[in-house]
Design an enzyme around this catalytic site. Structure first.
Site, mmCIF file in Angstrom:
data_model
loop_
_atom_site.group_PDB
_atom_site.id
_atom_site.type_symbol
_atom_site.label_atom_id
_atom_site.label_comp_id
_atom_site.label_asym_id
_atom_site.label_seq_id
_atom_site.Cartn_x
_atom_site.Cartn_y
_atom_site.Cartn_z
ATOM 1 N N LYS A 93 0.819 -1.220 0.000
ATOM 2 C CA LYS A 93 0.000 0.000 0.000
ATOM 3 C C LYS A 93 0.854 1.272 0.000
ATOM 4 N N LEU A 94 2.154 1.105 0.205
ATOM 5 C CA LEU A 94 3.058 2.263 0.267
ATOM 6 C C LEU A 94 2.581 3.283 1.306
ATOM 7 N N ALA A 140 2.037 -4.827 7.463
ATOM 8 C CA ALA A 140 1.494 -4.514 8.789
ATOM 9 C C ALA A 140 1.832 -3.072 9.122
ATOM 10 N N GLU A 141 1.111 -2.556 10.078
ATOM 11 C CA GLU A 141 1.571 -1.370 10.790
ATOM 12 C C GLU A 141 2.506 -1.927 11.857
ATOM 13 N N THR A 190 5.766 -11.474 15.555
ATOM 14 C CA THR A 190 6.743 -10.880 16.460
ATOM 15 C C THR A 190 6.761 -11.571 17.815
ATOM 16 N N ASP A 191 7.881 -11.441 18.506
ATOM 17 C CA ASP A 191 7.967 -11.965 19.885
ATOM 18 C C ASP A 191 7.140 -11.107 20.849
ATOM 19 N N GLU A 192 6.723 -9.909 20.387
ATOM 20 C CA GLU A 192 6.008 -9.003 21.295
ATOM 21 C C GLU A 192 4.637 -9.552 21.700
ATOM 22 N N TYR A 241 -0.049 -2.494 19.196
ATOM 23 C CA TYR A 241 0.674 -3.194 18.117
ATOM 24 C C TYR A 241 0.716 -4.692 18.381
ATOM 25 N N LYS A 253 -1.035 -7.917 16.411
ATOM 26 C CA LYS A 253 -0.258 -9.023 15.837
ATOM 27 C C LYS A 253 -0.718 -10.348 16.446
ATOM 28 N N ASN A 306 13.384 -8.284 17.413
ATOM 29 C CA ASN A 306 13.615 -6.998 16.743
ATOM 30 C C ASN A 306 14.683 -7.159 15.665
ATOM 31 N N TYR A 334 14.678 6.123 25.844
ATOM 32 C CA TYR A 334 13.477 6.161 26.682
ATOM 33 C C TYR A 334 13.773 5.704 28.111
ATOM 34 N N ASP A 392 9.672 8.181 29.041
ATOM 35 C CA ASP A 392 9.501 6.768 28.711
ATOM 36 C C ASP A 392 8.227 6.535 27.898
ATOM 37 N N HIS A 434 5.845 0.362 28.541
ATOM 38 C CA HIS A 434 7.073 -0.115 27.869
ATOM 39 C C HIS A 434 7.470 -1.526 28.339
HETATM 40 P P1 NAD Z 1 7.524 -1.853 7.958
HETATM 41 O O1 NAD Z 1 6.632 -0.960 8.739
HETATM 42 O O2 NAD Z 1 8.897 -1.408 7.609
HETATM 43 O O3 NAD Z 1 6.821 -2.232 6.574
HETATM 44 C C1 NAD Z 1 5.468 -2.560 6.471
HETATM 45 C C2 NAD Z 1 5.092 -2.568 4.995
HETATM 46 O O4 NAD Z 1 3.701 -2.950 4.904
HETATM 47 C C3 NAD Z 1 5.219 -1.201 4.313
HETATM 48 O O5 NAD Z 1 5.833 -1.334 3.060
HETATM 49 C C4 NAD Z 1 3.781 -0.736 4.165
HETATM 50 O O6 NAD Z 1 3.566 0.123 3.067
HETATM 51 C C5 NAD Z 1 3.049 -2.063 4.008
HETATM 52 N N1 NAD Z 1 1.637 -1.980 4.395
HETATM 53 C C6 NAD Z 1 1.120 -1.422 5.520
HETATM 54 N N2 NAD Z 1 -0.215 -1.504 5.512
HETATM 55 C C7 NAD Z 1 -0.549 -2.145 4.369
HETATM 56 C C8 NAD Z 1 -1.782 -2.549 3.785
HETATM 57 N N3 NAD Z 1 -2.943 -2.275 4.391
HETATM 58 N N4 NAD Z 1 -1.772 -3.199 2.609
HETATM 59 C C9 NAD Z 1 -0.590 -3.466 1.977
HETATM 60 N N5 NAD Z 1 0.598 -3.097 2.469
HETATM 61 C C10 NAD Z 1 0.621 -2.449 3.653
HETATM 62 O O7 NAD Z 1 7.539 -3.216 8.748
HETATM 63 P P2 NAD Z 1 8.739 -4.272 8.948
HETATM 64 O O8 NAD Z 1 9.589 -3.803 10.052
HETATM 65 O O9 NAD Z 1 9.337 -4.583 7.629
HETATM 66 O O10 NAD Z 1 7.924 -5.523 9.480
HETATM 67 C C11 NAD Z 1 7.400 -6.500 8.568
HETATM 68 C C12 NAD Z 1 6.618 -7.541 9.344
HETATM 69 O O11 NAD Z 1 7.460 -8.149 10.310
HETATM 70 C C13 NAD Z 1 5.437 -6.959 10.130
HETATM 71 O O12 NAD Z 1 4.368 -7.862 10.037
HETATM 72 C C14 NAD Z 1 5.951 -6.874 11.548
HETATM 73 O O13 NAD Z 1 4.898 -7.006 12.486
HETATM 74 C C15 NAD Z 1 6.882 -8.066 11.590
HETATM 75 N N6 NAD Z 1 7.989 -7.931 12.556
HETATM 76 C C16 NAD Z 1 8.855 -6.876 12.458
HETATM 77 C C17 NAD Z 1 9.904 -6.784 13.354
HETATM 78 C C18 NAD Z 1 10.898 -5.667 13.264
HETATM 79 O O14 NAD Z 1 11.817 -5.629 14.089
HETATM 80 N N7 NAD Z 1 10.822 -4.776 12.296
HETATM 81 C C19 NAD Z 1 10.060 -7.753 14.348
HETATM 82 C C20 NAD Z 1 9.139 -8.806 14.421
HETATM 83 C C21 NAD Z 1 8.118 -8.893 13.499
HETATM 84 P P1 TYD Z 2 11.752 0.075 18.689
HETATM 85 O O1 TYD Z 2 12.882 0.117 17.723
HETATM 86 O O2 TYD Z 2 10.663 1.086 18.567
HETATM 87 O O3 TYD Z 2 11.162 -1.415 18.655
HETATM 88 P P2 TYD Z 2 10.101 -2.136 19.662
HETATM 89 O O4 TYD Z 2 9.381 -1.104 20.428
HETATM 90 O O5 TYD Z 2 9.217 -2.862 18.705
HETATM 91 O O6 TYD Z 2 10.923 -3.054 20.523
HETATM 92 O O7 TYD Z 2 12.348 0.198 20.154
HETATM 93 C C1 TYD Z 2 13.372 -0.670 20.605
HETATM 94 C C2 TYD Z 2 13.690 -0.304 22.030
HETATM 95 O O8 TYD Z 2 14.274 0.994 22.039
HETATM 96 C C3 TYD Z 2 12.472 -0.209 22.928
HETATM 97 O O9 TYD Z 2 12.834 -0.636 24.226
HETATM 98 C C4 TYD Z 2 12.135 1.263 22.933
HETATM 99 C C5 TYD Z 2 13.517 1.909 22.828
HETATM 100 N N1 TYD Z 2 13.564 3.234 22.153
HETATM 101 C C6 TYD Z 2 14.239 4.287 22.755
HETATM 102 O O10 TYD Z 2 14.818 4.147 23.852
HETATM 103 N N2 TYD Z 2 14.287 5.482 22.104
HETATM 104 C C7 TYD Z 2 13.659 5.683 20.902
HETATM 105 O O11 TYD Z 2 13.706 6.826 20.381
HETATM 106 C C8 TYD Z 2 12.982 4.574 20.291
HETATM 107 C C9 TYD Z 2 12.299 4.741 18.977
HETATM 108 C C10 TYD Z 2 12.968 3.357 20.949
#
Ligand code: NAD
Ligand code: TYD
Length: 337
Positions: A35-36, A82-83, A124-126, A151, A155, A180, A208, A274, A278
């Site tokens: 969806k960009l 995802a968001e 995610t592990d979250e 979030y 998930k 992460n 934070y 914070d 968190h």
């Molecule tokens: P990101 O936010 O970088 O990318 C998400 C992508 O999804 C974007 O390109 C966005 O345009 C697209 N998108 C959002 N809503 C959409 C919709 N309605 N239809 C089509 N496309 C849509 O996310 P990421 O960090 O690449 O994460 C990817 C996946 O991995 C997610 O499902 C996230 O929950 C999971 N995940 C991420 C992490 C992490 O550390 N980044 C860790 C564990 C799991």
């Molecule tokens: P983040 O990268 O947002 O991933 P998630 O919340 O999914 O784990 O954050 C990683 C950790 O870093 C989390 O404990 C929150 C902390 N954090 C900061 O301390 N400062 C920041 O500006 C951000 C974005 C995150």
């Protein structure tokens, strides 16, 4: 020669996965359905744009017609869309429920209708909640769900739906719950790329609370290889937890490592308010994927972190365009001017 539908392929992990897949499975075809949103960026894929095995299709996973259309002839779905940012989910949870829960259900319906051979869900592990500091406890595939942010709750909802479609309708699914990620093309709203790019801009690094929060950091290419292994040898219906760290490194230590790699002092750290609710600590026991599929990280955290810093140094235009664009408003609203 499989046809693979990657949802959210213009985001951080999805675009890394597409690069990984085109390199390692050059005969497969990839359709990137995205969806960009603010997080989706076709610049992440500029180098593969003309690859005949790759096609971008603009679309929204919450739109059943678009999803039905893109699902035709697909063998494997790898669902990233995802968001994904916890802080944004605290401010505006509705979009998270819509995309992560409803969007996943719409994809599952279409996958079932078009008899896909595999639906792989990236989670995610979250979803498992938070662990106490200074304990040896870790999340594994049997940990009870206990999400604590909008979030992670959304998930968790999507994971439950994926399993329900397997049990109820026999959809061939696999799930990975990973830690992460960090690495190239990581949107600078997340901790590691935010820290690196702020340092490159001469700004302070916002930490934070007390900074004593622990995440299990997984290099994105290691994650892509884990998904590959699950797709080729994982058991249908199973979940695999993917972590990487063998010992806890808290946020403050992560930032200190980055500062050291970049030749800066700890004076660049700024403690800020914070995050509400968190989660204190995440840690993953990745024994199952290691024992069953032979997966393990290719290098340690320090090595991958240095490589990540190099990538941001070499790709300044990529992150400067983001930081000078729409994201600037979010940054100023969230952290102050
Ligand atoms: P990101 O936010 O970088 O990318 C998400 C992508 O999804 C974007 O390109 C966005 O345009 C697209 N998108 C959002 N809503 C959409 C919709 N309605 N239809 C089509 N496309 C849509 O996310 P990421 O960090 O690449 O994460 C990817 C996946 O991995 C997610 O499902 C996230 O929950 C999971 N995940 C991420 C992490 C992490 O550390 N980044 C860790 C564990 C799991
Ligand atoms: P983040 O990268 O947002 O991933 P998630 O919340 O999914 O784990 O954050 C990683 C950790 O870093 C989390 O404990 C929150 C902390 N954090 C900061 O301390 N400062 C920041 O500006 C951000 C974005 C995150």
């Amino acid at each position: 020669m499989a046809k693979i539908l990657v949802t959210g392929g213009a985001g951080f992990i999805g675009s890394n996965f597409i690069h990984y897949w085109l390199t390692n499975h050059p005969n497969d075809t990839i359709v990137n359905f995205d969806k960009l949103t603010y997080a989706g960026n076709l610049e992440n894929l500029a180098d593969v744009e003309k690859n005949p095995q790759y096609l971008f299709m603009y679309g929204d996973i919450t739109n059943p017609e678009m999803v039905d259309n893109v699902m035709k002839g697909v063998d494997i779905v790898v669902h990233f869309a995802a968001e994904s940012h916890v802080d944004r989910s605290i401010k505006e949870p509705a979009a998270f429920v819509k995309t992560n829960v409803l969007g996943t259900q719409i994809l599952l319906d279409a996958a079932l209708k078009h008899s896909v051979k595999r639906f792989h869900h990236v989670s995610t592990d979250e979803v498992f909640g938070a662990l106490p500091l200074n304990s040896s406890e870790k999340f594994n595939e049997n940990t009870a769900y206990d999400p604590r942010s909008p979030y992670s709750a959304s998930k968790a909802g999507s994971d439950h739906l994926v399993r329900a479609y397997a049990e109820t309708y026999g959809l061939p699914i696999t799930i990975t719950n990973c830690a992460n990620n960090y690495g190239p093309y990581h949107f600078p709203e997340k901790l590691i790329p935010l820290a690196i790019t702020n340092i490159l801009e001469g700004k302070k690094v916002p930490v934070y609370g007390d900074g004593l929060y622990v995440r299990d950091w997984l290099y994105v290419e290691d994650h892509c290889r884990a998904i590959d292994m699950v797709l080729s040898n994982g058991k249908i219906g199973e979940t695999y937890c993917v972590g990487s760290m063998t010992q806890d490194v808290n946020n403050l230590e992560v930032i200190k490592k980055i500062l050291k790699i970049m030749g800066k002092t700890e004076g660049e750290i700024e403690f800020v308010k914070d995050r509400p609710g968190h989660d204190r600590r995440y840690a993953i026991d990745w024994t199952k994927i290691h024992n069953e599929l032979g997966w393990e990280p290719m290098a340690d955290f320090d090595t991958w972190l240095a490589k990540t810093v190099d990538w941001y140094k070499e790709n300044t235009k990529w992150w400067q365009d983001i930081k000078n664009g729409e994201y600037k408003n979010y940054y100023e609203e969230h952290y102050g001017k």
